[in-house]
Design a protein around this motif. Structure first.
Motif, mmCIF file in Angstrom:
data_model
loop_
_atom_site.group_PDB
_atom_site.id
_atom_site.type_symbol
_atom_site.label_atom_id
_atom_site.label_comp_id
_atom_site.label_asym_id
_atom_site.label_seq_id
_atom_site.Cartn_x
_atom_site.Cartn_y
_atom_site.Cartn_z
ATOM 1 N N ASN A 104 42.532 27.496 44.913
ATOM 2 C CA ASN A 104 43.485 26.577 44.276
ATOM 3 C C ASN A 104 44.119 27.205 43.039
ATOM 4 O OD1 ASN A 104 42.717 24.744 46.206
ATOM 5 N ND2 ASN A 104 41.487 23.475 44.830
ATOM 6 N N PHE A 105 43.291 27.827 42.219
ATOM 7 C CA PHE A 105 43.841 28.501 41.031
ATOM 8 C C PHE A 105 44.734 29.673 41.453
ATOM 9 C CE2 PHE A 105 40.695 27.381 37.323
ATOM 10 C CZ PHE A 105 41.164 26.086 37.332
ATOM 11 N N ALA A 106 44.370 30.356 42.543
ATOM 12 C CA ALA A 106 45.219 31.459 43.019
ATOM 13 C C ALA A 106 46.600 30.925 43.373
ATOM 14 C CB ALA A 106 44.582 32.150 44.224
ATOM 15 N N ALA A 107 46.643 29.780 44.075
ATOM 16 C CA ALA A 107 47.930 29.223 44.490
ATOM 17 C C ALA A 107 48.716 28.673 43.301
ATOM 18 C CB ALA A 107 47.712 28.108 45.522
ATOM 19 N N GLU A 108 48.013 28.060 42.348
ATOM 20 C CA GLU A 108 48.714 27.341 41.281
ATOM 21 C C GLU A 108 48.920 28.165 40.010
ATOM 22 O OE1 GLU A 108 46.703 23.863 39.735
ATOM 23 O OE2 GLU A 108 48.486 23.210 38.631
ATOM 24 N N VAL A 109 47.940 28.993 39.660
ATOM 25 C CA VAL A 109 47.944 29.573 38.315
ATOM 26 C C VAL A 109 48.085 31.102 38.295
ATOM 27 C CG1 VAL A 109 46.804 29.432 36.055
ATOM 28 C CG2 VAL A 109 46.255 27.741 37.789
ATOM 29 N N ALA A 110 47.721 31.771 39.401
ATOM 30 C CA ALA A 110 47.648 33.243 39.379
ATOM 31 C C ALA A 110 48.965 33.894 38.949
ATOM 32 C CB ALA A 110 47.222 33.779 40.752
ATOM 33 N N ASP A 111 50.101 33.290 39.353
ATOM 34 C CA ASP A 111 51.400 33.898 38.995
ATOM 35 C C ASP A 111 51.697 33.773 37.508
ATOM 36 O OD1 ASP A 111 51.685 34.184 41.731
ATOM 37 O OD2 ASP A 111 53.346 32.774 41.946
ATOM 38 N N HIS A 112 50.952 32.914 36.795
ATOM 39 C CA HIS A 112 51.352 32.561 35.431
ATOM 40 C C HIS A 112 50.333 32.920 34.353
ATOM 41 C CE1 HIS A 112 54.579 30.520 37.473
ATOM 42 N NE2 HIS A 112 53.679 29.935 38.244
ATOM 43 N N SER A 113 49.146 33.322 34.751
ATOM 44 C CA SER A 113 48.138 33.702 33.765
ATOM 45 C C SER A 113 47.415 34.953 34.240
ATOM 46 C CB SER A 113 47.110 32.567 33.576
ATOM 47 O OG SER A 113 45.916 33.086 32.980
ATOM 48 N N ASP A 114 47.631 36.046 33.512
ATOM 49 C CA ASP A 114 46.981 37.306 33.899
ATOM 50 C C ASP A 114 45.468 37.199 33.793
ATOM 51 O OD1 ASP A 114 48.904 38.951 34.864
ATOM 52 O OD2 ASP A 114 49.378 39.883 32.934
ATOM 53 N N GLU A 115 44.992 36.467 32.785
ATOM 54 C CA GLU A 115 43.540 36.345 32.597
ATOM 55 C C GLU A 115 42.899 35.604 33.768
ATOM 56 O OE1 GLU A 115 41.136 36.347 28.704
ATOM 57 O OE2 GLU A 115 42.651 34.743 28.583
ATOM 58 N N ILE A 116 43.527 34.496 34.157
ATOM 59 C CA ILE A 116 42.967 33.725 35.276
ATOM 60 C C ILE A 116 43.127 34.510 36.571
ATOM 61 C CG2 ILE A 116 43.266 31.608 36.656
ATOM 62 C CD1 ILE A 116 43.676 30.079 34.049
ATOM 63 N N ARG A 117 44.283 35.136 36.775
ATOM 64 C CA ARG A 117 44.476 35.930 37.987
ATOM 65 C C ARG A 117 43.411 37.017 38.088
ATOM 66 N NH1 ARG A 117 45.954 40.358 40.008
ATOM 67 N NH2 ARG A 117 46.603 41.291 38.047
ATOM 68 N N SER A 118 43.123 37.655 36.988
ATOM 69 C CA SER A 118 42.137 38.728 36.984
ATOM 70 C C SER A 118 40.740 38.192 37.325
ATOM 71 C CB SER A 118 42.196 39.399 35.613
ATOM 72 O OG SER A 118 41.144 40.261 35.447
ATOM 73 N N ALA A 119 40.409 37.010 36.816
ATOM 74 C CA ALA A 119 39.107 36.406 37.152
ATOM 75 C C ALA A 119 39.049 36.046 38.638
ATOM 76 C CB ALA A 119 38.871 35.162 36.295
ATOM 77 N N ILE A 120 40.153 35.527 39.184
ATOM 78 C CA ILE A 120 40.212 35.189 40.616
ATOM 79 C C ILE A 120 40.036 36.464 41.446
ATOM 80 C CG2 ILE A 120 41.734 34.394 42.475
ATOM 81 C CD1 ILE A 120 43.157 32.674 40.269
ATOM 82 N N GLN A 121 40.754 37.503 41.034
ATOM 83 C CA GLN A 121 40.681 38.782 41.754
ATOM 84 C C GLN A 121 39.244 39.303 41.768
ATOM 85 O OE1 GLN A 121 43.130 41.825 39.965
ATOM 86 N NE2 GLN A 121 43.140 43.054 41.845
ATOM 87 N N GLY A 122 38.584 39.228 40.607
ATOM 88 C CA GLY A 122 37.188 39.657 40.525
ATOM 89 C C GLY A 122 36.290 38.816 41.432
ATOM 90 N N GLY A 123 36.538 37.506 41.448
ATOM 91 C CA GLY A 123 35.756 36.608 42.302
ATOM 92 C C GLY A 123 35.939 36.939 43.773
#
Lengths: 190, 190
Positions: A104-123
């Motif tokens: 969900n965060f990948a779809a909603e937030v990944a394009d807009h927050s590098d920190e969150i995208r990076s955590a998703i990528q790590g996950g």
């Protein structure tokens, strides 16, 4: 006696609110209300909503029971199936809602927050590597065709799972889960 | 001469804003600014943000070039591959951002709006039926194993595609696309 810190309640409420509402629809006051804490207290514990989302991802990851994947005593592919069955139950039990916080965060937030995208990528990377270990074990045990590319297949299975949750929520139906289990376990991993 | 209605610009700007920002992060003023229209004019054309999101889904669907799937003169599976290659280009060209509006709304909005969820469900159903037609054609042409369950496989392929877009955005990498094409076309549809 000093009042106990509400940090734990706020962090756990943030996880629940993000899972239920998504990132942008969750306000700080939704989190503090759910935690039974005054609104201003949020910032005693988290620098920003983004910071609490990063901790929510960690907490969510800890609920995914990756330990089920390397419990000995069951064939590797049975463990992999049990892992996804366990994960699917949460969405079914919630009336085909919520899905996976990482997706969900990948779809909603990944394009807009590098920190969150990076955590998703790590996950996703960690999760893919767990799946890869199970597939490697299955291959060594002769449960899988020796020609199967476990790296590509692990990445694909995780993507397919994330899309399956999306389709199950959109359709409010378990048909996408059935299609996932039948295709992944009877066709891809034969 | 009367001023031309800004309806078309507003509807198209809504599509672009929803694709870029998502549903909840898009404000009415983001849409009207992008359309070069006064904020109040939005409500001359749409009853709500939700109503403009429903039209955005229709407009997005019209961009997916489903006609590519039934153009004669190419083997069915080649057309199916070209369809997904075409769809993937948008995400790659946008720096691994945006993804699929239907999947994004499914992840972000489906749990909270019955109207939007129902439109997403209709879109997925239509899309699955197009894939199913191509697979049926491929099966009749002997391109596919006769034992393949085309209904289950079509639903699975669409789910896998939606998850692939999510993983490609999270990883900012084409590896999930490669895993999709290799697994779907070399393993599932062999």
């Amino acid at each position: 006696m000093a009042r106990a810190s509400k940090r734990e309640e706020i962090a756990q409420a943030a996880l629940e609110q993000f899972r239920t509402r998504g990132f942008n629809a969750t306000g700080i006051s939704d989190i503090t209300s759910a935690a039974g804490a005054p609104k201003g207290s949020f910032y005693n514990h988290f620098a920003s909503k983004e910071a609490s989302a990063l901790e929510a991802l960690d907490r969510y990851g800890a609920e995914l029971r990756f330990d089920m994947l390397d419990t000995p005593g069951r064939p590797a592919l049975e463990r992999l199936r049990a892992h996804f069955e366990f994960l699917g139950e949460d969405t079914v039990d919630n009336g085909f809602a919520r899905g996976c916080l990482v997706g969900n965060f990948a779809a909603e937030v990944a394009d807009h927050s590098d920190e969150i995208r990076s955590a998703i990528q790590g996950g996703f990377r960690q999760w893919t590597s767990y799946i890869q270990e199970v597939l490697t074990e299955a291959k060594e045990a002769g449960e899988l065709d020796a020609s199967l590319d476990v790296e590509t297949t692990s990445l694909f299975i995780l993507s397919a799972w994330e899309g399956t949750l999306i389709a199950a929520r959109a359709n409010k139906s378990s048909a996408p889960f059935d299609a996932f289990f039948r295709t992944v376990f009877d066709v891809v991993l034969r």
